[in-house]
Motif scaffolding. Structure first.
Motif, PDB file in Angstrom:
ATOM      1  N   PRO A 128     -39.921   9.964   8.946  1.00 52.29           N
ATOM      2  CA  PRO A 128     -39.816   8.927   9.975  1.00 52.29           C
ATOM      3  C   PRO A 128     -40.852   7.825   9.770  1.00 52.29           C
ATOM      4  CG  PRO A 128     -39.682  11.101  10.984  1.00 52.29           C
ATOM      5  CD  PRO A 128     -40.085  11.305   9.536  1.00 52.29           C
ATOM      6  N   PRO A 129     -40.469   6.581  10.031  1.00 52.41           N
ATOM      7  CA  PRO A 129     -41.380   5.455   9.762  1.00 52.41           C
ATOM      8  C   PRO A 129     -42.648   5.468  10.600  1.00 52.41           C
ATOM      9  CG  PRO A 129     -39.429   4.708  10.955  1.00 52.41           C
ATOM     10  CD  PRO A 129     -39.186   6.136  10.571  1.00 52.41           C
ATOM     11  N   GLY A 130     -42.663   6.177  11.725  1.00 54.86           N
ATOM     12  CA  GLY A 130     -43.857   6.233  12.556  1.00 54.86           C
ATOM     13  C   GLY A 130     -44.966   7.075  11.962  1.00 54.86           C
ATOM     14  N   ILE A 131     -44.645   7.876  10.945  1.00 59.01           N
ATOM     15  CA  ILE A 131     -45.641   8.726  10.291  1.00 59.01           C
ATOM     16  C   ILE A 131     -46.280   7.928   9.159  1.00 59.01           C
ATOM     17  CG2 ILE A 131     -46.012  10.847   8.981  1.00 59.01           C
ATOM     18  CD1 ILE A 131     -43.630  12.061  10.507  1.00 59.01           C
ATOM     19  N   ASP A 132     -47.565   7.695   9.274  1.00 63.07           N
ATOM     20  CA  ASP A 132     -48.297   6.942   8.247  1.00 63.07           C
ATOM     21  C   ASP A 132     -48.298   7.707   6.927  1.00 63.07           C
ATOM     22  OD1 ASP A 132     -50.442   4.741   7.654  1.00 63.07           O
ATOM     23  OD2 ASP A 132     -51.333   6.650   6.991  1.00 63.07           O
ATOM     24  N   ARG A 133     -47.932   7.035   5.830  1.00 63.65           N
ATOM     25  CA  ARG A 133     -47.840   7.692   4.522  1.00 63.65           C
ATOM     26  C   ARG A 133     -49.158   8.332   4.097  1.00 63.65           C
ATOM     27  NH1 ARG A 133     -44.616   7.404  -0.075  1.00 63.65           N
ATOM     28  NH2 ARG A 133     -43.505   5.575   0.670  1.00 63.65           N
ATOM     29  N   ALA A 134     -50.252   7.604   4.195  1.00 60.17           N
ATOM     30  CA  ALA A 134     -51.546   8.139   3.746  1.00 60.17           C
ATOM     31  C   ALA A 134     -51.932   9.354   4.585  1.00 60.17           C
ATOM     32  CB  ALA A 134     -52.622   7.064   3.814  1.00 60.17           C
ATOM     33  N   ASP A 135     -51.742   9.275   5.898  1.00 62.17           N
ATOM     34  CA  ASP A 135     -52.057  10.409   6.769  1.00 62.17           C
ATOM     35  C   ASP A 135     -51.166  11.606   6.447  1.00 62.17           C
ATOM     36  OD1 ASP A 135     -53.977   8.890   8.058  1.00 62.17           O
ATOM     37  OD2 ASP A 135     -52.739   8.514   9.848  1.00 62.17           O
ATOM     38  N   HIS A 136     -49.884  11.342   6.208  1.00 64.01           N
ATOM     39  CA  HIS A 136     -48.945  12.428   5.924  1.00 64.01           C
ATOM     40  C   HIS A 136     -49.288  13.116   4.607  1.00 64.01           C
ATOM     41  CE1 HIS A 136     -44.594  13.946   5.381  1.00 64.01           C
ATOM     42  NE2 HIS A 136     -45.226  14.725   6.243  1.00 64.01           N
ATOM     43  N   GLU A 137     -49.552  12.340   3.572  1.00 59.44           N
ATOM     44  CA  GLU A 137     -49.886  12.939   2.278  1.00 59.44           C
ATOM     45  C   GLU A 137     -51.229  13.664   2.346  1.00 59.44           C
ATOM     46  OE1 GLU A 137     -49.047   9.935  -0.734  1.00 59.44           O
ATOM     47  OE2 GLU A 137     -46.944  10.592  -0.750  1.00 59.44           O
ATOM     48  N   ALA A 138     -52.172  13.157   3.132  1.00 60.96           N
ATOM     49  CA  ALA A 138     -53.436  13.877   3.337  1.00 60.96           C
ATOM     50  C   ALA A 138     -53.177  15.185   4.078  1.00 60.96           C
ATOM     51  CB  ALA A 138     -54.436  13.014   4.101  1.00 60.96           C
ATOM     52  N   GLY A 139     -52.272  15.170   5.056  1.00 61.69           N
ATOM     53  CA  GLY A 139     -51.912  16.382   5.786  1.00 61.69           C
ATOM     54  C   GLY A 139     -51.238  17.410   4.887  1.00 61.69           C
ATOM     55  N   ILE A 140     -50.350  16.944   4.007  1.00 60.42           N
ATOM     56  CA  ILE A 140     -49.700  17.850   3.050  1.00 60.42           C
ATOM     57  C   ILE A 140     -50.753  18.473   2.139  1.00 60.42           C
ATOM     58  CG2 ILE A 140     -48.155  17.953   1.040  1.00 60.42           C
ATOM     59  CD1 ILE A 140     -46.417  15.802   2.465  1.00 60.42           C
ATOM     60  N   ALA A 141     -51.663  17.659   1.625  1.00 61.39           N
ATOM     61  CA  ALA A 141     -52.726  18.172   0.744  1.00 61.39           C
ATOM     62  C   ALA A 141     -53.602  19.180   1.482  1.00 61.39           C
ATOM     63  CB  ALA A 141     -53.567  17.010   0.206  1.00 61.39           C
ATOM     64  N   SER A 142     -53.906  18.907   2.751  1.00 57.77           N
ATOM     65  CA  SER A 142     -54.716  19.826   3.545  1.00 57.77           C
ATOM     66  C   SER A 142     -53.987  21.151   3.748  1.00 57.77           C
ATOM     67  CB  SER A 142     -55.043  19.175   4.892  1.00 57.77           C
ATOM     68  OG  SER A 142     -55.755  20.065   5.714  1.00 57.77           O
ATOM     69  N   SER A 143     -52.699  21.090   4.092  1.00 56.62           N
ATOM     70  CA  SER A 143     -51.919  22.318   4.266  1.00 56.62           C
ATOM     71  C   SER A 143     -51.843  23.107   2.960  1.00 56.62           C
ATOM     72  CB  SER A 143     -50.506  21.996   4.773  1.00 56.62           C
ATOM     73  OG  SER A 143     -50.549  21.491   6.094  1.00 56.62           O
ATOM     74  N   LEU A 144     -51.672  22.419   1.838  1.00 55.96           N
ATOM     75  CA  LEU A 144     -51.638  23.111   0.544  1.00 55.96           C
ATOM     76  C   LEU A 144     -52.984  23.774   0.235  1.00 55.96           C
ATOM     77  CD1 LEU A 144     -49.559  20.613  -1.608  1.00 55.96           C
ATOM     78  CD2 LEU A 144     -48.921  22.972  -1.036  1.00 55.96           C
ATOM     79  N   ALA A 145     -54.088  23.105   0.561  1.00 62.31           N
ATOM     80  CA  ALA A 145     -55.411  23.711   0.357  1.00 62.31           C
ATOM     81  C   ALA A 145     -55.566  24.946   1.241  1.00 62.31           C
ATOM     82  CB  ALA A 145     -56.510  22.691   0.651  1.00 62.31           C
ATOM     83  N   ASN A 146     -55.093  24.849   2.492  1.00 61.55           N
ATOM     84  CA  ASN A 146     -55.153  26.000   3.397  1.00 61.55           C
ATOM     85  C   ASN A 146     -54.288  27.145   2.879  1.00 61.55           C
ATOM     86  OD1 ASN A 146     -56.727  24.431   5.128  1.00 61.55           O
ATOM     87  ND2 ASN A 146     -55.024  23.925   6.476  1.00 61.55           N
ATOM     88  N   LEU A 147     -53.100  26.832   2.369  1.00 59.53           N
ATOM     89  CA  LEU A 147     -52.206  27.841   1.801  1.00 59.53           C
ATOM     90  C   LEU A 147     -52.879  28.536   0.621  1.00 59.53           C
ATOM     91  CD1 LEU A 147     -49.455  29.280   1.497  1.00 59.53           C
ATOM     92  CD2 LEU A 147     -48.660  27.256   0.233  1.00 59.53           C
ATOM     93  N   ALA A 148     -53.493  27.757  -0.251  1.00 65.44           N
ATOM     94  CA  ALA A 148     -54.194  28.325  -1.403  1.00 65.44           C
ATOM     95  C   ALA A 148     -55.286  29.286  -0.937  1.00 65.44           C
ATOM     96  CB  ALA A 148     -54.787  27.223  -2.281  1.00 65.44           C
ATOM     97  N   SER A 149     -56.092  28.834  -0.003  1.00 59.34           N
ATOM     98  CA  SER A 149     -57.168  29.683   0.508  1.00 59.34           C
ATOM     99  C   SER A 149     -56.605  30.960   1.112  1.00 59.34           C
ATOM    100  CB  SER A 149     -57.981  28.899   1.546  1.00 59.34           C
ATOM    101  OG  SER A 149     -58.976  29.703   2.101  1.00 59.34           O
ATOM    102  N   TYR A 150     -55.527  30.827   1.875  1.00 49.45           N
ATOM    103  CA  TYR A 150     -54.919  31.979   2.551  1.00 49.45           C
ATOM    104  C   TYR A 150     -54.414  33.019   1.541  1.00 49.45           C
ATOM    105  CZ  TYR A 150     -52.059  34.732   5.706  1.00 49.45           C
ATOM    106  OH  TYR A 150     -51.521  35.760   6.420  1.00 49.45           O
ATOM    107  N   VAL A 151     -53.613  32.592   0.574  1.00 51.71           N
ATOM    108  CA  VAL A 151     -53.020  33.579  -0.340  1.00 51.71           C
ATOM    109  C   VAL A 151     -53.990  34.045  -1.423  1.00 51.71           C
ATOM    110  CG1 VAL A 151     -50.628  32.892   0.091  1.00 51.71           C
ATOM    111  CG2 VAL A 151     -51.851  31.867  -1.817  1.00 51.71           C
TER     112      VAL A 151
END
Length: 155
Positions: A128-151
């Motif tokens: 959706p256009p209301g989601i800022d690209r930089a914020d979204h990609e930073a959020g994806i990277a953060s979730s991936l880092a959390n996933l890595a730490s978790y597993v």
């Protein structure tokens, strides 16, 4: 046709472990919320055609960053495709009054075995256009880092 955002990360765990964390509601509550948020799963049906509802709460809601309320983002997620241990495809709809957040975003989690573990690639289409690209990609990277730490620590 909407925007596409993405992220990737090598995780030092086998694809089956990563796939398991994508389909475990307790695990999702731990690793999916990006930095600055916590998550709560309210409904869970892990099958194609099923899905879940997650409420993400901002730890610091100053300035009212939420899509659903000043402090929260609520999202209905449907499982469009589950291919163990290679792929999870989700369709996400944010609960928001602002039409800038309307529509269905598709999140594809692709897992590929490598010598060092699993290469995880996340592709979000029709963002959706209301989601800022930089914020979204930073959020994806953060979730991936959390996933890595978790597993990686679970293994």
């Amino acid at each position: 046709m909407g925007r596409t955002d993405s992220g990737e990360r090598l995780i030092a765990a086998p694809p089956a472990a990563v796939y398991g964390a994508l389909l475990d509601p307790a695990a999702l509550e731990v690793w999916l919320p990006p930095d600055g948020m916590r998550g709560r799963i309210e409904r869970w049906d892990p099958r194609p055609g099923g899905g879940f509802r997650m409420v993400l709460t901002y730890l610091d809601p100053t300035g009212g960053p939420g899509k659903t309320s000043d402090a929260t983002d609520a999202v209905e997620v449907g499982f469009a495709d589950l291919v163990p241990p290679e792929r999870v495809v989700q369709r996400a709809v944010f609960e928001a009054g602002d039409p800038a957040y309307a529509g269905t975003m598709t999140m594809t989690w692709h897992l590929a075995a490598t010598g060092g573990g699993t290469e995880v690639t996340v592709t979000a289409t029709d963002v959706p256009p209301g989601i800022d690209r930089a914020d979204h990609e930073a959020g994806i990277a953060s979730s991936l880092a959390n996933l890595a730490s978790y597993v990686e620590t679970a293994g």
